[in-house]
Motif scaffolding. Sequence first.
Motif, short mmCIF file in Angstrom:
data_model
loop_
_atom_site.label_atom_id
_atom_site.label_comp_id
_atom_site.label_asym_id
_atom_site.label_seq_id
_atom_site.Cartn_x
_atom_site.Cartn_y
_atom_site.Cartn_z
N ARG A 24 52.77 40.91 38.36
CA ARG A 24 52.95 42.00 37.40
C ARG A 24 54.44 42.07 37.06
O ARG A 24 55.29 41.58 37.82
N THR A 27 59.80 46.18 38.19
CA THR A 27 60.41 47.45 37.82
C THR A 27 61.93 47.31 37.91
O THR A 27 62.45 46.32 38.43
N LEU A 28 62.64 48.32 37.42
CA LEU A 28 64.10 48.32 37.50
C LEU A 28 64.55 48.20 38.95
O LEU A 28 65.42 47.40 39.28
N TYR A 29 63.97 48.99 39.84
CA TYR A 29 64.34 48.94 41.25
C TYR A 29 64.13 47.53 41.82
O TYR A 29 65.00 46.99 42.51
N GLU A 30 62.98 46.93 41.54
CA GLU A 30 62.68 45.58 42.06
C GLU A 30 63.66 44.55 41.50
O GLU A 30 64.11 43.66 42.22
N ALA A 47 63.43 43.73 33.29
CA ALA A 47 62.44 44.47 34.08
C ALA A 47 61.42 45.10 33.12
O ALA A 47 61.53 46.27 32.76
N GLY A 49 58.58 46.06 33.75
CA GLY A 49 57.77 47.08 34.43
C GLY A 49 58.37 48.47 34.34
O GLY A 49 57.76 49.43 34.81
N SER A 50 59.55 48.62 33.78
CA SER A 50 60.19 49.92 33.58
C SER A 50 60.59 50.03 32.12
O SER A 50 61.01 49.04 31.52
N SER A 51 60.45 51.23 31.57
CA SER A 51 60.87 51.41 30.18
C SER A 51 61.26 52.86 29.93
O SER A 51 60.94 53.76 30.72
N VAL A 61 63.80 48.51 27.53
CA VAL A 61 63.63 48.01 28.90
C VAL A 61 65.00 47.63 29.46
O VAL A 61 65.89 47.19 28.73
#
Length: 79
Positions: A24, A27-30, A47, A49-51, A61
Motif C-alpha cells: 500500500r 504515509t508521511l510518517y513511514e 508518500a 498514503g498521506s494527503s 502529497v
Amino acid sequence: MFNFGEELSTEEVLIKRIDEAGFRPATLYEMLKWADKNWNRKDCVVAFGSSWVDQRGRRFVPFLYGYGSERSLSLGIKV
C-alpha cells in the motif's frame, strides 16, 4: 518504500503497481522513518498514503527531494 526503477507519469499507474505487488502507499510518517536511514538523497520520494486538501479542493502529497548534501520536505499537488 517502493522503487519502480523507472519514471512513471501518473499516480494511478503508481498506485496500481504498488497494489499489484501486494503493498500500500506509504504515509508521511513511514516515508520519514524509512528515509532517515535508507534514502540516497538523489531520488524523489513521495508518500501517497498521506494527503492534504486546501480550501480550493486541491489535493497535495508530501515528498522528499535532495540536492547536494541537503534534503527537503515539501507538498506537491496530486494530478
